[in-house]
Enzyme design. Structure first.
Site, mmCIF file in Angstrom:
data_model
loop_
_atom_site.group_PDB
_atom_site.id
_atom_site.type_symbol
_atom_site.label_atom_id
_atom_site.label_comp_id
_atom_site.label_asym_id
_atom_site.label_seq_id
_atom_site.Cartn_x
_atom_site.Cartn_y
_atom_site.Cartn_z
ATOM 1 N N GLY A 134 0.833 -1.198 0.000
ATOM 2 C CA GLY A 134 0.000 0.000 0.000
ATOM 3 C C GLY A 134 0.862 1.239 0.000
ATOM 4 O O GLY A 134 2.085 1.153 -0.053
ATOM 5 N N GLY A 135 0.206 2.384 0.043
ATOM 6 C CA GLY A 135 0.929 3.647 0.003
ATOM 7 C C GLY A 135 1.916 3.797 1.133
ATOM 8 O O GLY A 135 2.993 4.340 0.957
ATOM 9 N N GLY A 174 2.885 1.163 3.262
ATOM 10 C CA GLY A 174 3.511 -0.061 3.726
ATOM 11 C C GLY A 174 2.776 -1.279 3.223
ATOM 12 O O GLY A 174 1.733 -1.175 2.576
ATOM 13 N N VAL A 197 0.530 -4.741 3.040
ATOM 14 C CA VAL A 197 -0.757 -5.137 3.596
ATOM 15 C C VAL A 197 -0.785 -6.662 3.671
ATOM 16 O O VAL A 197 -0.429 -7.339 2.710
ATOM 17 C CB VAL A 197 -1.908 -4.629 2.699
ATOM 18 N N LYS A 236 -2.533 -3.572 7.802
ATOM 19 C CA LYS A 236 -1.637 -2.649 7.117
ATOM 20 C C LYS A 236 -0.547 -2.228 8.076
ATOM 21 O O LYS A 236 -0.805 -1.843 9.207
ATOM 22 C CB LYS A 236 -2.397 -1.413 6.643
ATOM 23 N N ASP A 279 3.496 15.577 10.543
ATOM 24 C CA ASP A 279 2.165 15.039 10.786
ATOM 25 C C ASP A 279 1.999 14.701 12.261
ATOM 26 O O ASP A 279 1.601 13.622 12.632
ATOM 27 C CB ASP A 279 1.905 13.818 9.904
#
Ligand SMILES: *[C@@H]1O[C@H](CO)[C@@H](O)[C@H](O)[C@H]1NC(C)=O
Ligand SMILES: *[C@@H]1O[C@H](CO)[C@@H](O)[C@H](O)[C@H]1NC(C)=O
Ligand SMILES: *[C@@H]1O[C@H](CO)[C@@H](O)[C@H](O)[C@H]1NC(C)=O
Ligand SMILES: *[C@@H]1O[C@H](CO)[C@@H](O)[C@H](O)[C@H]1NC(C)=O
Ligand SMILES: *[C@@H]1O[C@H](CO)[C@@H](O)[C@H](O)[C@H]1NC(C)=O
Ligand SMILES: *[C@@H]1O[C@H](CO)[C@@H](O)[C@H](O)[C@H]1NC(C)=O
Ligand SMILES: *[C@@H]1O[C@H](CO)[C@@H](O)[C@H](O)[C@H]1NC(C)=O
Length: 778
Positions: free
Chosen positions: A510-511, A513, A515, A528, A585
């Site tokens: 996935g974006g 990491g 899954v 995930k 973030d």
């Protein structure tokens, strides 16, 4: 005078210099000249890029002869002559003597401090010259191509473009880099960085005699373990292999670019590029960079990934010692589920993709074979365990053969293919991907001193929908930690559910990491794993299960400790760590509390590492989380340590109030925690912000002070916000605090316009932020 200084052909007279100047600025010394520390003499390469002279490291009085970049304010030393033999004072004199030897003398005691080893002699007078590449050479006056000695053959801790890192089989000389003891002491430290020619060449980092890191073989494009480091607009590099020598080298493709690779005192190789814009060194690549880079971490036939646990056995293999393996001791590695029986011809090869190729120390190779010939060659020798293409730069060519156990493999992207010998009965089809994602679980890997935490959270679909509505409405300003119905699972449950995050359970990438598919309470789930790079070695690794925290459990002293802990963590990232890290973030769900309620900052998926003095940058891709982003970042894409400070301020106000900062798009500031806090502050009712369930009467001044600091952090003007080290001081001292100005995303119409601008021009960012907030767990 100046012309005389610059001219290398005119041999200047010492006495003249002593009379008229204290500063030699030429690039050459002859046998009749000396370079004296007392006179502050330096040599400068003819392009002006490098200088050679005497220097003292910071906080040391010792004197060394070194080469550094001439035009940089902070001295970056790339070579040291007498690294292990410092001079105690300024009595050092460097000279070149017949038949071509460099000598460093103590002019007070006349003792030889250091001398260059030479195996050849100059035919005529030797001279020493600092070349444009930063290489100090001793050459024959009448034949400058006759290099008698060069500093590039004896690097210290820095590998410069033009050096040949490797071994010359004719002279037997090996060129390698060795770390310094510390920033203040250039003496030979414990680590070396080499191009190891045994088997098939790869670069390695050793500590003493043992290997710490191996890059994997050179594949014509990159080293197998660092597939992202490839030829680019600034530099090209490669490994040269012939019967006389094997070496790894770098070439600059532009004149005005500076890049260097330094093996630091902790044994980390760092490639840095000089940024003219910020006038600082920017890190470009570091190795070892994460746990999986540790040599042989997963033992034979084990494969490392950034999941947890990091080691698994290759498909068709199983742990040699299951007990030790399950306890996290991977050193015994894996064995075949079905043993090989080579002699009766009952085996073949199984392809494994996306890997860093194993250690090639005992390998053999042939550059002209095709892959098919390679297979035949491996099949014909029972001790050959695997084969792969040697060179992938132009299709696939050449042949690399392994004998014996395969070690040091990891999952990597883009990775390579390897064909491993396998019993015929194992060559059937392998399990494939399937199933639907219902549940999301995340494992977040944190970095830097704050270590690695494992964080699991789980959302059942109905909660997800429920939350989405909440988010969409942006109405719920009274939302509390308790109201978020997020179920937490033990890590061991997740490990069981996914078969230990095994490769065969991997659904895809996935974006943020990989899954994994799993089975939990009769439901198919997808797990995930969000992962980022760890800059620390294995010893910094620490796994902790994160607990969901009930709001009432968090009394004021605990909340204050958490605020302080986060502040110190951010101070470390911004100022104290060797690389400046901007998190970008920071939010409640990225703060992990361990069982002792010690906060750890996690999820560095968006973090930026900046060089020394660099404090910020601009991005066209604004990602982050709604409600925590500073105005300048959300609107203009400008991020800096001060945008982290803003997010920290939001976090502080959230921790104190037990409420979330949401809905900053609303004009009515009562729906916005920052606006609410600001209004209360103006009316001198700050304490009313505190969580209604807090018993804080004994801590009134601490609570008020924390709110005040929180407001200072969220000020609209970037420059007005304090830096994190001041925040730590302000929180813990009684001094008078500056008056906060109005917070970002609060006053006036323009703020509303700004946030709308962001909305309309960045729909993707909005939905991304939504997704992130849906996943938030408290
Ligand atoms: C050399 O530099 C030092 C430190 O900058 C200064 O104190 C000293 O006077 C200089 N010596 C000469 C001969 O210029
Ligand atoms: C070395 O020391 C002597 C005095 O002992 C002095 O005359 C001479 O100038 C010094 N040489 C240099 C290169 O500093
Ligand atoms: C010079 O060579 C000798 C003998 O080979 C060696 O012991 C010594 O360490 C070398 N010195 C330097 C500075 O390389
Ligand atoms: C790999 O292949 C390319 C193109 O065929 C060739 O130019 C290069 O020299 C090869 N490299 C090695 C290390 O064999
Ligand atoms: C792991 O297992 C090996 C071999 O059984 C043993 O020598 C080693 O001490 C173990 N390491 C740890 C950390 O327990
Ligand atoms: C490489 O393989 C080719 C083709 O099989 C063979 O002719 C050649 O001798 C091999 N080279 C080496 C160095 O073994
Ligand atoms: C198989 O390969 C090994 C390692 O290259 C070599 O020592 C051995 O002689 C080979 N055996 C045969 C039968 O070719």
């Amino acid at each position: 005078m100046n012309m005389l200084c610059r001219s290398s052909t005119i041999s200047f007279r010492l006495s003249l210099f002593l009379l008229t100047t204290s500063f030699i600025s030429a690039h050459t010394i002859t046998t009749s000249q000396t370079l004296s520390d007392n006179r502050n003499d330096t040599l400068v390469s003819s392009n002006g890029a490098f200088a050679l002279g005497f220097y003292s490291p910071a906080s040391s009085r010792n004197r060394y002869v070194g080469i550094w970049y001439n035009n940089m304010k902070d001295k970056t030393v790339v070579w040291v002559a007498n690294r292990d033999d410092p001079l105690p004072d300024r009595s050092g004199v460097l000279k070149v003597i017949e038949p071509g030897r460099l000598l460093l003398l103590n002019n007070a005691t006349k003792a030889t401090i250091w001398s260059a080893n030479i195996s050849r002699s100059a035919q005529h007078s030797p001279l020493a010259r600092l070349l444009d590449s930063g290489n100090l050479v001793v050459v024959d006056e009448s034949d400058e191509s006759n290099i008698i000695w060069q500093s590039f053959d004896y690097p210290t801790d820095t590998f410069l473009p033009g050096m040949k890192l490797g071994k010359n089989f004719v002279s037997g000389h090996e060129v390698y880099v060795s770390s310094a003891n510390s920033n203040d002491d250039p003496a030979t430290g414990g680590f070396t960085y080499r191009c190891d020619p045994s088997g098939y060449p790869q670069t390695v980092i050793k500590v003493g005699d043992s290997f710490r890191y191996k890059s994997g073989p050179w594949n014509g494009v990159s080293f197998s373990g660092t597939p992202h480091l490839v030829k680019n607009a600034l530099f090209s590099f490669g490994v040269v292999i012939n019967e006389n020598e094997v070496y790894y080298n770098f070439q600059l493709l532009k004149d005005d670019v500076y890049t260097r690779l330094v093996l630091n005192e902790f044994g980390i190789g760092q490639r840095l590029i000089w940024s003219d814009e910020t006038r600082s060194w920017k890190p470009y690549l570091a190795f070892p960079n994460e746990n999986c880079d540790s040599y042989k971490l997963c033992g034979a036939y084990g494969i490392c990934s950034t999941t947890w646990p990091e080691c698994s056995c290759l498909d068709k293999f199983m742990p040699a010692n299951p007990q030790g393996w399950n306890a996290g001791n991977f050193s015994n590695g894996c064995i075949r589920k079905t043993p090989l029986n080579c002699e009766d011809g009952g085996n073949g090869f199984l392809q494994y993709s996306g890997v860093k190729l194993p250690d090639t120390e005992g390998s053999s190779y042939n550059t002209s074979m095709s892959l098919e010939e390679c297979k035949v060659s491996c099949a014909g020798n029972c001790s050959c365990s695997a084969y792969a293409s040697l060179n992938i730069s132009n299709g696939e060519s050449g042949c690399l053969l392994w004998f014996g156990e395969l070690v040091n493999m990891r999952e990597i992207s883009p990775g390579q293919d390897i064909y491993i010998r396998m019993a015929k009965s194992e060559l059937g089809s392998r399990s494939r991907k399937r199933e639907i994602i219902i549940v999301t679980v995340s494992v977040v890997t944190g970095i830097v001193l704050l270590s690695l935490g494992l964080f699991l959270f789980y959302l059942v679909r109905k909660n997800l929908k429920h939350q989405q509505q909440e988010t969409d409405n942006l109405r719920d300003s009274s939302e509390t930690y308790e109201e978020q119905k997020i179920q937490m699972f033990e890590l061991s449950t997740m490990i069981n559910a996914t078969n230990g995050f095994s490769v065969s359970n991997k659904l895809g990438e996935g974006g943020f990491g990989p899954v994994f598919k799993g089975l939990l309470e009769g439901h198919d789930i997808a797990v995930k794993r969000l992962s980022t790079t760890s800059l620390q070695g294995a010893h910094e690794f620490k796994n902790e299960l994160i607990y969901q925290v009930k709001r009432k459990m968090l009394d004021w002293p605990r909340r204050f400790d958490i605020i302080n802990g986060i502040a110190r963590g951010l101070t470390y990232l911004h100022q104290d760590s060797r690389l400046r890290v901007i998190h970008r973030d920071l939010k409640a769900s990225n703060i992990l509390l361990d069982s002792d309620m010690i906060p750890k900052i996690s999820d560095f998926g968006l973090a930026r590492i900046c060089g020394g003095n660099e404090t910020g940058a601009k991005t066209s891709r604004v990602v982050g989380t709604y409600g925590y982003m500073s105005p300048e970042y959300a609107v203009d894409g400008l991020f800096s340590v001060k945008s982290d400070v803003f997010s920290f301020g939001v976090l502080v106000l959230e921790i104190i109030s037990g409420k979330r900062n949401r809905g900053f798009t609303l004009v009515d500031h009562r729906h916005n925690l920052l606006g609410h806090a600001w209004m209360l502050y103006k009316e001198e009712r700050s304490l009313e912000l505190a969580d209604s369930c807090l018993e804080y009467s004994s801590y009134l001044s601490q609570v008020a002070r924390s709110i005040h600091v929180g407001l200072l952090c969220v000020q609209e003007e970037t420059e007005e916000r304090p830096n994190m080290s001041s925040v730590v001081l302000m929180l813990n001292n009684d001094g008078v605090l500056p008056q906060p100005k109005h917070p970002g995303f609060f006053t006036g119409r323009d703020v509303v316009i700004r946030s709308e601008t962001w909305h309309s021009s960045n729909t993707a960012g909005t939905s991304n932020a939504m997704t992130i907030s849906q996943l938030e767990a408290r």
